[in-house]
Design an enzyme around this catalytic site. Structure first.
Site, PDB file in Angstrom:
ATOM      1  N   GLY A   7       2.791  15.211 -19.414  1.00  0.00           N
ATOM      2  CA  GLY A   7       2.547  16.562 -19.920  1.00  0.00           C
ATOM      3  C   GLY A   7       2.513  16.491 -21.442  1.00  0.00           C
ATOM      4  N   ALA A   8       1.319  16.724 -22.010  1.00  0.00           N
ATOM      5  CA  ALA A   8       1.185  16.635 -23.474  1.00  0.00           C
ATOM      6  C   ALA A   8       1.081  18.018 -24.100  1.00  0.00           C
ATOM      7  CB  ALA A   8      -0.023  15.778 -23.835  1.00  0.00           C
ATOM      8  N   GLY A   9       1.613  19.006 -23.390  1.00  0.00           N
ATOM      9  CA  GLY A   9       1.687  20.353 -23.974  1.00  0.00           C
ATOM     10  C   GLY A   9       2.743  20.360 -25.073  1.00  0.00           C
ATOM     11  N   ASP A  32      -1.508  13.281 -19.776  1.00  0.00           N
ATOM     12  CA  ASP A  32      -1.817  14.663 -19.406  1.00  0.00           C
ATOM     13  C   ASP A  32      -3.076  14.676 -18.556  1.00  0.00           C
ATOM     14  OD1 ASP A  32      -0.771  17.533 -20.692  1.00  0.00           O
ATOM     15  OD2 ASP A  32      -2.783  17.630 -19.823  1.00  0.00           O
ATOM     16  N   ARG A  82       6.118  29.799 -18.668  1.00  0.00           N
ATOM     17  CA  ARG A  82       6.086  31.222 -18.330  1.00  0.00           C
ATOM     18  C   ARG A  82       5.522  32.046 -19.488  1.00  0.00           C
ATOM     19  NH1 ARG A  82      12.305  33.563 -18.498  1.00  0.00           N
ATOM     20  NH2 ARG A  82      13.170  31.961 -19.860  1.00  0.00           N
ATOM     21  N   ASN A  95       4.104  24.980  -9.958  1.00  0.00           N
ATOM     22  CA  ASN A  95       4.739  23.777 -10.516  1.00  0.00           C
ATOM     23  C   ASN A  95       5.291  22.810  -9.471  1.00  0.00           C
ATOM     24  OD1 ASN A  95       3.982  24.817 -12.913  1.00  0.00           O
ATOM     25  ND2 ASN A  95       6.015  25.185 -13.732  1.00  0.00           N
ATOM     26  N   ARG A 151      21.621  25.864 -27.261  1.00  0.00           N
ATOM     27  CA  ARG A 151      21.377  27.271 -27.625  1.00  0.00           C
ATOM     28  C   ARG A 151      22.703  28.031 -27.753  1.00  0.00           C
ATOM     29  NH1 ARG A 151      16.200  28.093 -23.764  1.00  0.00           N
ATOM     30  NH2 ARG A 151      14.638  27.503 -25.312  1.00  0.00           N
ATOM     31  N   HIS A 175      19.643  26.827 -14.593  1.00  0.00           N
ATOM     32  CA  HIS A 175      18.882  27.069 -15.831  1.00  0.00           C
ATOM     33  C   HIS A 175      17.995  28.295 -15.620  1.00  0.00           C
ATOM     34  CE1 HIS A 175      16.709  26.319 -19.502  1.00  0.00           C
ATOM     35  NE2 HIS A 175      15.572  26.065 -18.876  1.00  0.00           N
TER      36      HIS A 175
HETATM   37  C1  LMR Z   1      13.392  27.184 -21.992  1.00  0.00           C
HETATM   38  O1  LMR Z   1      14.526  27.553 -21.652  1.00  0.00           O
HETATM   39  O2  LMR Z   1      12.997  27.227 -23.156  1.00  0.00           O
HETATM   40  C2  LMR Z   1      12.464  26.666 -20.937  1.00  0.00           C
HETATM   41  O3  LMR Z   1      13.094  26.643 -19.695  1.00  0.00           O
HETATM   42  C3  LMR Z   1      11.202  27.451 -20.898  1.00  0.00           C
HETATM   43  C4  LMR Z   1      11.392  28.883 -20.484  1.00  0.00           C
HETATM   44  O4  LMR Z   1      10.624  29.332 -19.612  1.00  0.00           O
HETATM   45  O5  LMR Z   1      12.232  29.594 -21.045  1.00  0.00           O
END
Ligand code: LMR
EC number: 1.1.1.37
Length: 309
Positions: A7-9, A32, A82, A95, A151, A175
């Protein structure tokens, strides 16, 4: 050492860029499905080598998995990101097929690889990778908690006015916007409990902002984030290739740990040359246990969707 990023995004390219800058591999392949994208980004990155002084050789490939042969570590970032207003879970239909196909292709050429899953919904994609490949469980690692914990440290640092690097804090569970569990009770500022310095209100705000960290960025940017997800993927690669044995929260297969089985979920793990090497199964209080079990229920029902695809 050879590493492949599929994946090269934005996330894949950022992850590759971090890997190259830190010289975590002699050979780095970016792959990719989109014609020319990986080759172009690989060349662009290689054209920073003279400026940044790294010796990693980066090559790009349009879907030719033979170029990835003999990879020690493979990072999977493929799939749709997303859009604002979407949950990660809504990506499952598209996915799942992509991640399954990528795993098959990767293993044809790199049967011994350790796989790091970044694609969303990450907990279910990690479970899918484990189920579909049948690899030993320690070689399948979902990245989510590593990102969420970073984060969490960012949010804490904003309130404490301190360096994120001085913080120890972890997010366990899924997540997802509602499934992750930032464990503020255990967070410390160089060993001092952060809760000594934060009001109840501030603590609630930090936890809430951490949980919607990805959604907030998706709304601001118009697509999902990439700098922190890419850096989180590279941090795991680093701990593997340098056998650092660092402790990260990662999504791994649970077999009774934290009271859960037949699921991949975020818990603290030691990451080293064998993938995830040990789960640190520490004591949650009743409230945290309840949140963890609820998170597991939500992830499990998402895993059940795989059977209907
Ligand atoms: C994130 O947490 O940044 C990733 O899982 C992408 C997303 O859809 O939030």
């Amino acid at each position: 050492m050879k590493v492949t990023v599929v994946g090269a995004g934005a996330v894949g390219a950022t992850c590759a860029d971090n890997i190259a800058r830190k010289e975590l591999a002699q050979e780095l392949v970016l792959l990719d499905i989109k014609e020319g994208l990986a080759e172009g980004k690989a060349q662009d990155m290689m054209q920073t080598a003279a400026l940044l002084g790294f010796d990693t050789r980066i090559t790009g490939s349009t879907n030719d998995y033979s170029k990835t042969a003999g990879s020690d570590v493979v990072v999977i970032t493929s799939g749709l990101p997303r859009k604002p207003g979407m949950t990660r879970e809504e990506l499952i239909g598209t996915n799942a097929g992509i991640v399954k196909g990528v795993c098959e292709n990767i293993l044809k050429y790199s049967p011994d690889a350790i796989i790091i899953v970044i694609s969303n919904p990450m907990d279910t994609m990690t479970y899918l990778a484990l189920q579909s490949t049948g690899l030993p469980k320690n070689r399948i690692i979902g990245m989510g908690g590593t990102l969420d914990s970073s984060r969490f440290k960012y949010q804490l640092s904003q309130h404490l006015g301190c360096s994120p690097a001085d913080l120890n804090a972890l997010v366990v569970g899924g997540h997802g916007d509602t499934t992750m569990i930032p464990l503020i009770r255990f967070a410390t500022w160089n060993s001092i409990p952060v809760t000594d310095y934060l009001t109840e209100e501030q603590q609630k705000q930090i936890v809430a902002d951490t949980m919607v960290g990805g959604a907030t960025l998706t709304k601001l940017i118009g697509t999902s984030a990439w700098y922190a997800p890419g850096a989180a993927g590279a941090a795991l690669v680093e701990s593997i290739v340098r056998d650092e044995k660092k402790l990260f929260t990662c999504c791994v297969s649970l077999e009774g740990e934290y009271g859960q089985s037949d699921i991949c979920l975020g818990v603290p793990v030691v990451i080293g040359k064998n993938g995830w090497e040990k789960i640190v199964d520490f004591k949650l209080n009743d409230e945290e246990k309840e949140l963890f079990n609820k998170s597991a229920d939500a992830v499990r029902s998402m895993n059940d969707v795989l059977k209907t695809l």
